[in-house]
Motif scaffolding. Structure first.
Motif: not given
Ligand SMILES: *[C@@H]1O[C@H](CO)[C@@H](O)[C@H](O)[C@H]1NC(C)=O
Ligand SMILES: *[C@@H]1O[C@H](CO)[C@@H](O)[C@H](O)[C@H]1NC(C)=O
Ligand SMILES: *[C@@H]1O[C@H](CO)[C@@H](O)[C@H](O)[C@H]1NC(C)=O
Ligand SMILES: *[C@@H]1O[C@H](CO)[C@@H](O)[C@H](O)[C@H]1NC(C)=O
Ligand SMILES: *[C@@H]1O[C@H](CO)[C@@H](O)[C@H](O)[C@H]1NC(C)=O
Ligand SMILES: *[C@@H]1O[C@H](CO)[C@@H](O)[C@H](O)[C@H]1NC(C)=O
Ligand SMILES: *[C@@H]1O[C@H](CO)[C@@H](O)[C@H](O)[C@H]1NC(C)=O
Length: 684
Positions: A180-182, A490-492, A523-525
């Motif tokens: 839940f990234r937000d 910076y996102e994980l 990679t991003n989930g």
């Molecule tokens: C990663 O995935 C989330 C949704 O699951 C999205 O909100 C986010 O922007 C994505 N980040 C990148 C860097 O692609």
């Protein structure tokens, strides 16, 4: 507040004895003092009523907010009242307490108490309490020209805090930010600190929600029970109360130290030395849930073959038949006894992955229902089912002494039966609680569930790893940052490591595990187990981890090539010989001071503005400064040396500081680091 004057004191007529005389003298003197106090009090009250702003020490209160200045007169803190204006005519001041009883909405209980705990520190206790159920109290704090730190682990983490867009206040509770990234992360505290040496701690009793508006650089602090997971304590009306303490000091480091000592728990013990010295090896990133006895033993063989050291090996998800079993799957692990004997012979201590869920088809599910060990439906006897990343099940109620004992007994049985050293306590966030639920002890603040879960690690603290923390600083174990994606950003990603570790450090957690080197091969989930992380990313990640409190391998270096293996050996050696002794010395001090081990650059240079915004360098203690390369394709980076004498890992001495070294060369197999040079080393 009010002083009553006796109405009919008449002078005594008869000839007074000596004692009587002195007594009358005392009474008269007392009367004069009382009258003087009342007169000046009334005068002061009148002047208060006329005022548009009231002053208490260095705080200026207006009907719609307040500002605080530091001892030099600079404004360092600004806040506005959004949910109502004070009626200043209802305010009065008595001693160090300024009280108001009305807002434009009606009755309230408002006070500001000034506390001057030290010469250099001034604190203000603020409380705004409403007497209407289901209303909200919201105050907005403005960042103004300062940099802010603290709060929560986030999926996109910056240092200092950088927030994006606009966010309505939402519950400030622990959540799994991988999924839940937000949300707010698994480790959080209601504490913020600014480069202007102001700090704020929101009171534990507040039903606290946090929001922001990045355009106006503000944070919204909201107290609310309506549409919120917070519940008023049993027997209390849901009247929201927003209370907090703002303290202002002479510099950011000293005010932080003051706040930590005053408001945070601190560890009472130090985890096993080998966590700090030797790498932890996990089966997760490489094998995911396909782990079995053969693979595990081949993994340990390889670790030995390449001459790596090991603190312990962690058998991750999933070694059991079903989630919730507390035992090995006999098909995947046909000869556990032999397996453990072999690992023991090779000197491997073993830890096991564990979590709070009992899936519906585990044999323990019925046990849990029968003994009422689970979090339940709001009004029922039945467990409330939850969906987590490995299926559907019930979740143990860690507020229930029976559930705690049952869980602990299962862990202790694993320890006795197989010689398991400790556990990787996964999950524990409120995001895995059912939507509606009841617990054995009511959870006014849902994050208390996370705190209760962390307590399960206490008997296993020496090699335990937990990933949630709320008021858990005195669970003396390693706290892990949430899983990382194998990306640079910076996102994980790699760049989030230093900001996350520094943030958790500021929240009072010194023993931090920066998760797995190279990330989890997601990679991003998306799990992408066929690929391994980019080689250069892996090397840079490894180099940074070598300067963290603990190193954890899962993707092993031998999946790449000879050079990567050699770089890995070089950095595990640097970690053991250069970094670990310092870590252990600092860990020894933590139990006295609560000071972080990994520190921001401003720690030693609190008034240097450049130091306030550096997010790619850090200090270990006060003497070792690290500047890893975090950009792809780069063999150089800018390095900021704060004031002091610094000797580089290449042997250069830098005395004209502070200085920014631009494009400082750093090879692929190097990390730029600088050691504080004392007088002696300078003269030699
Ligand atoms: C990663 O995935 C989330 C949704 O699951 C999205 O909100 C986010 O922007 C994505 N980040 C990148 C860097 O692609
Ligand atoms: C802060 O919370 C505690 C309970 O956690 C409460 O006893 C205390 O009165 C609160 N302080 C203020 C200033 O509201
Ligand atoms: C955020 O703040 C800006 C600047 O004050 C304002 O114009 C904007 O309306 C605010 N955003 C929201 C959604 O309130
Ligand atoms: C387990 O290992 C022991 C010791 O090596 C051996 O005697 C036994 O036959 C093995 N059992 C199985 C089921 O493989
Ligand atoms: C439990 O259910 C899962 C699917 O939800 C299944 O994969 C697993 O094999 C089941 N375990 C047992 C012991 O039935
Ligand atoms: C941690 O501190 C809390 C007080 O905030 C206390 O109740 C608890 O017993 C302490 N736990 C340990 C393990 O020291
Ligand atoms: C393992 O530890 C030993 C003893 O501390 C040390 O000599 C050796 O260099 C270490 N090996 C690696 C690869 O770190």
């Amino acid at each position: 507040m009010y002083t009553f004057l006796p109405e009919n004191i008449t002078p005594v007529k008869q000839k007074a004895s000596k004692e009587q005389k002195s007594m009358i003298g005392a009474i008269i003197l007392g009367l004069i003092l009382v009258i003087a106090a009342v007169v000046s009090w009334s005068y002061y009250s009148v002047s208060l009523r006329k005022a548009e702003r009231l002053k208490t020490e260095l705080l200026d209160l207006r009907k719609d907010g307040f500002v605080i200045r530091n001892q030099q007169g600079k404004q360092v803190f600004r806040l506005s009242f959004d949910s109502g204006d004070l009626d200043l005519e209802s305010c009065s001041k008595y001693g160090d307490i300024l009280t108001c009883t009305r807002s434009d909405k009606g009755k309230l209980n408002f006070f500001i108490q000034t506390v001057n705990p030290k010469d250099t520190v001034m604190c203000y206790r603020v409380r705004w309490e409403e007497f209407v159920a289901d209303t909200v109290v919201q105050h907005t704090m403005y960042w103004d020209d300062a940099y802010w730190y603290g709060g929560a682990e986030m999926s996109t983490q910056h240092w200092p805090i950088k927030l994006f867009g606009y966010q309505e206040p939402k519950p400030f509770v622990t959540s799994d930010i991988y999924s839940f990234r937000d949300h707010f992360g698994g480790i959080l505290e209601r504490y913020w600190l600014s480069s202007n040496a102001a700090a704020i701690k929101i009171n534990d009793s507040v039903p606290f929600h946090l929001g922001w508006n990045s355009t106006e650089k503000s944070l919204f602090f909201e107290a609310r029970y309506k549409d919120s997971p917070y519940k008023a304590p049993p027997g209390n009306q849901p009247f929201p109360e927003l209370s907090y303490r703002v303290c202002v000091g002479s510099d950011v480091t000293s005010i932080h130290k003051y706040m930590v000592r005053r408001y945070f728990n601190k560890p009472t013990k130090i985890p096993s030395e080998s966590n700090f010295k030797y790498p932890i090896w996990s089966t997760w990133a490489l094998y995911k849930t396909d782990i079995d006895q053969d693979k595990l033993l081949r993994f340990t063989e390889k670790i030995k073959k390449y001459k790596f050291n090991y603190s312990h090996i962690e058998i991750d998800d999933m070694y059991s038949k079903t989630y919730g079993d507390f035992d090995f799957d006999p098909i995947k692990f046909p000869n556990v006894t032999e397996m453990f004997a072999k690992m023991k012979e090779d000197g491997f201590k073993v830890t096991l992955w564990i979590h709070p869920f009992i899936n519906y088809n585990s044999s323990n599910f019925g046990v849990g229902i029968e003994r009422e060990l689970f979090v339940k439906e709001p009004n029922g006897r039945l467990p409330a089912m939850v969906q987590w990343w490995n299926g559907i099940g019930a979740i143990l109620d860690f507020t229930n002494p029976n559930a705690r004992e049952w869980f602990q007994n299962n862990l202790k049985r694993l320890r006795t039966k197989y010689g398991i050293s400790s556990f990787k306590f996964d999950a524990g966030e409120t995001s895995y609680l059912p939507e509606q639920f009841s617990t054995y002890r009511p959870l006014s603040d849902p994050s208390m569930f996370s705190r209760r879960y962390t307590e399960m690690a206490i008997p296993f603290y020496d090699r335990a790893e937990v990933r949630v923390g709320y008021q858990s600083q005195n669970i003396s174990c390693f706290f892990r940052i949430i899983d990382r994606d194998s990306v640079w950003g910076y996102e994980l990603g790699l760049k989030s490591l230093i900001p996350t570790v520094l943030t958790i450090s500021m929240l009072g957690y010194p023993f931090i595990l920066p998760d797995m080197i190279g990330g989890n091969i997601y990679t991003n989930g998306t799990m992408d187990s066929d690929k391994i992380p980019d080689r250069e990313l892996y090397i840079r990640w490894l180099e940074l981890s070598a300067f963290m409190p603990s190193m954890q391998f899962s993707v092993p270096p031998w999946l790449y090539d000879k050079e990567v293996i050699e770089i890995a050996q070089k950095f595990t050696q640097i970690h053991a010989t250069l970094v670990a002794p310092l870590l252990l010395e600092l860990a020894g001090e933590v139990t006295d001071t609560g000071d972080p081990i990994i520190r921001p650059i401003w720690w030693i240079s609190p008034n240097d503005e450049n130091a306030h915004k550096i997010d790619s360098q850090f200090l270990i203690g006060d003497t070792l400064m690290v500047a890893p390369v975090l950009e792809p394709g780069k063999q150089e980076r800018d390095v900021y040396l704060p004031e002091g004498r610094w000797r580089s890992y290449k042997g250069e001495l830098f005395q004209s500081t502070p200085v920014l070294l631009t494009d400082y060369p750093v090879d692929l197999d190097e990390v730029a680091y600088f050691i504080w040079a004392s007088e002696e080393t300078v003269s030699t």
